[in-house]
Design a protein around this motif. Sequence first.
Motif, PDB file in Angstrom:
ATOM      1  N   TYR A   1      -4.407   6.560  -3.501  1.00 18.43           N
ATOM      2  CA  TYR A   1      -3.929   5.331  -2.863  1.00 18.43           C
ATOM      3  C   TYR A   1      -3.624   4.269  -3.910  1.00 18.43           C
ATOM      4  O   TYR A   1      -4.171   4.263  -5.009  1.00 18.43           O
TER       5      TYR A   1
ATOM      6  N   ASN B   1       0.828  -1.208   0.000  1.00 21.59           N
ATOM      7  CA  ASN B   1       0.000   0.000   0.000  1.00 21.59           C
ATOM      8  C   ASN B   1       0.857   1.252   0.000  1.00 21.59           C
ATOM      9  O   ASN B   1       1.860   1.331   0.705  1.00 21.59           O
TER      10      ASN B   1
ATOM     11  N   SER C   1      -2.671  -0.093  -4.030  1.00 20.46           N
ATOM     12  CA  SER C   1      -2.535  -1.361  -3.314  1.00 20.46           C
ATOM     13  C   SER C   1      -1.611  -2.321  -4.060  1.00 20.46           C
ATOM     14  O   SER C   1      -1.507  -3.484  -3.710  1.00 20.46           O
ATOM     15  N   ASN C   2      -0.926  -1.792  -5.097  1.00 17.29           N
ATOM     16  CA  ASN C   2      -0.016  -2.638  -5.866  1.00 17.29           C
ATOM     17  C   ASN C   2       1.400  -2.079  -5.870  1.00 17.29           C
ATOM     18  O   ASN C   2       2.112  -2.174  -6.863  1.00 17.29           O
TER      19      ASN C   2
ATOM     20  N   ASN D   1      -6.957   1.294   5.169  1.00 18.49           N
ATOM     21  CA  ASN D   1      -5.758   1.586   4.378  1.00 18.49           C
ATOM     22  C   ASN D   1      -5.833   2.884   3.583  1.00 18.49           C
ATOM     23  O   ASN D   1      -5.181   3.034   2.553  1.00 18.49           O
TER      24      ASN D   1
END
Length: 198
Positions: free
Chosen positions: A62, A40, A64-65, A118
């Motif tokens: 944001y 993240n 997530s990869n 997150n």
Amino acid sequence: NEFPLNIVNASDVLVNNNTGSTGTAYFTQSETSILAFGNNVLIGFNDSGSNNGASKFTGFSYSSNGGVSFTDGGTLPTNAGGDAGDPVFARNEATGRIYFSTLGFNVSTIQVFRSDNNGVTWLAPVNGTPGGSSEDKQWMAVDNFAGGGNGNVYLISRRFGGTPGIYFFRSTDNGNTFTPSGGVNLFSSGQGAFVVVG
């Protein structure tokens, strides 16, 4: 000594979405903050696009990869105090709660937003500098070490109103409230400071 350098992807990755900008109006993003954990990545920034007729000046994105691609998160929750940019992130490593502070737009204190997913969405802000006046140049840290202070959130800011100086605040309830009212004056001058936990 020379070390080999592997460049996986030499192209820049766009973090924000400039939809809504008109020519050079509402186009500027600046004063970035970054938080990375696991795969993240969060980016906070001053965002003139979010100010288009609103009491807002903060954007966030944001990933997530690992930063391969980003989603522009839009604006922070609408609230009476607004958000005026200068973003700073901190994270509780045990609970995963993320803290995102900004200047107030309609108030002269620091706004602290919290996220438990997150950084995809944010709770309404709390006042991080109660009793403050013209607070600016804030910084935050979470105590992520074992011991009695574990989980405490520490916030420091530069006060330009009232009795100017560097002031310290803390939260012992997961960022739901900050104390003491008025803060603890650490230094009567200076332009800013960082708070860290050792």
